[in-house]
Design a protein around this motif. Sequence first.
Motif, short mmCIF file in Angstrom:
data_model
loop_
_atom_site.label_atom_id
_atom_site.label_comp_id
_atom_site.label_asym_id
_atom_site.label_seq_id
_atom_site.Cartn_x
_atom_site.Cartn_y
_atom_site.Cartn_z
N HIS A 96 -38.95 46.31 41.54
CA HIS A 96 -39.86 45.17 41.72
C HIS A 96 -40.00 44.36 40.44
O HIS A 96 -39.83 44.86 39.34
CB HIS A 96 -41.22 45.59 42.30
N ASP A 139 -49.80 39.33 37.88
CA ASP A 139 -50.33 39.93 39.10
C ASP A 139 -51.69 40.57 38.87
O ASP A 139 -52.17 40.66 37.74
CB ASP A 139 -49.34 40.96 39.69
N GLY A 169 -42.82 41.51 38.84
CA GLY A 169 -44.21 41.28 39.21
C GLY A 169 -44.51 42.42 40.18
O GLY A 169 -44.03 43.54 40.00
N THR A 176 -44.82 48.69 29.68
CA THR A 176 -43.63 48.12 29.03
C THR A 176 -43.93 47.02 28.00
O THR A 176 -43.35 47.04 26.91
CB THR A 176 -42.65 47.60 30.10
C1 F6R Z 1 -47.03 44.32 35.75
C2 F6R Z 1 -45.93 44.11 36.68
C3 F6R Z 1 -45.01 45.19 37.07
C4 F6R Z 1 -44.64 46.14 35.94
C5 F6R Z 1 -43.75 47.25 36.44
C6 F6R Z 1 -43.39 48.21 35.35
O1 F6R Z 1 -47.72 43.11 35.53
O2 F6R Z 1 -45.79 43.03 37.14
O3 F6R Z 1 -43.83 44.63 37.59
O4 F6R Z 1 -43.99 45.40 34.93
O5 F6R Z 1 -44.41 47.93 37.46
O6 F6R Z 1 -44.53 48.89 34.94
P1 F6R Z 1 -44.54 49.73 33.59
O7 F6R Z 1 -44.32 48.76 32.50
O8 F6R Z 1 -45.91 50.33 33.51
O9 F6R Z 1 -43.44 50.72 33.71
#
Ligand code: F6R
Length: 259
Positions: A137, A66, A139, A40
Motif C-alpha cells: 500500500h 492519511d 498512503g 519509516t
Molecule cells: C503512513 C502511510 C503508510 C505507511 C506504511 C509503512 O502515513 O501512509 O503507507 O507509510 O504503512 O508504515 P511503516 O513506516 O510504519 O512501516
Amino acid sequence: MAEVVIVGSPEDAGTLVAAEIVRLVGRDPQAVLGLATGSTPLPVYRALRKQAAGVDLSGVRGFALDEYVGIAPEHPESYASVIRREVVEPLGLDPELVHVPDGDPERIAVSGGEYERAIEAAGGVDLQILGIGTDGHLGFNEPGSSFASRTRVKTLTAQTRRDNARFFPSLDDVPRHCITQGLGTILRARHLVLLAFGAGKAAAVAGAVEGPLTASLPASAIQLHPHATVVVDEEAASQLRMAEYYRYAWENKPAGQGL
Ligand code: F6R
C-alpha cells in the motif's frame, strides 16, 4: 523509471532526504511537503531537525497522507497527534499550515473533497514523503485501489492492521478504517520520495519498482510518475533485480543534481 538509491542505513536515508528538503525550502520558504507517518519517515524528520537548525521552516506547508477513522484527533496514535509530535513541534512548523485529513466519521462524506481542495489551493505538493506497506500500500491505498483515486475512506487490510498493532495496546484497538489521499492525489505531487527499510519491505519494493503496473500492488503507481525517488537500505533492496544498475547510476550521477 524511479531513481533507486540504495543506502547503508535508515539514518543515511534520512540525511539524504532531509538535505533535499532543505534545498527545496531554500528555493521556496513556503514549499508544500507531503508528510507520511509510521516508522519509516522518522529518520528523515530527525535529520531535518539537525540540518534545518538555523533554517526558518515557519512558512513551510504540509499535508499528511492519511488518518485513522474512528479515533479522536487527541488520541496519541491518531496521525494528527503523530504529525504534531514528530514533525510540527520538533521542526517548529506553523501548526496552522500543516493539515491532516479529518477522520471524524460524521464528516467523512465531505472531508475527502475538502482535503483535495485544500491541497489544490496550496498549489499542490512539492515533495511527497512516502512509506510502503508490506502489502504494497501507498498512503493507506490498499491493494485494489484505483490509480485515479482521490482522498476518501478505505478499509484497512488485516495485514495492515496487524502491522500497525505495534502502535496500539492490542490488535482490537487498531481502527478498521482510514481516510487517505488517493493514488491519483499522490501522483499529482511534483516529486515522490518513497523510503523503505528492512527485509519485510523487500517484496513490496521490488513489486513497486520492477513489477507490473497493477492496482494489486498500489505502490507500483510510482512507475507512472516522472520524478520518483526510492531510497532503500540493503535489506529492502534485496529483491531488486537491477540493484547493480541502480548503484552504478547513483555513483555516476552528475554532481549537484540532488535527488
Ligand atoms: C503512513 C502511510 C503508510 C505507511 C506504511 C509503512 O502515513 O501512509 O503507507 O507509510 O504503512 O508504515 P511503516 O513506516 O510504519 O512501516
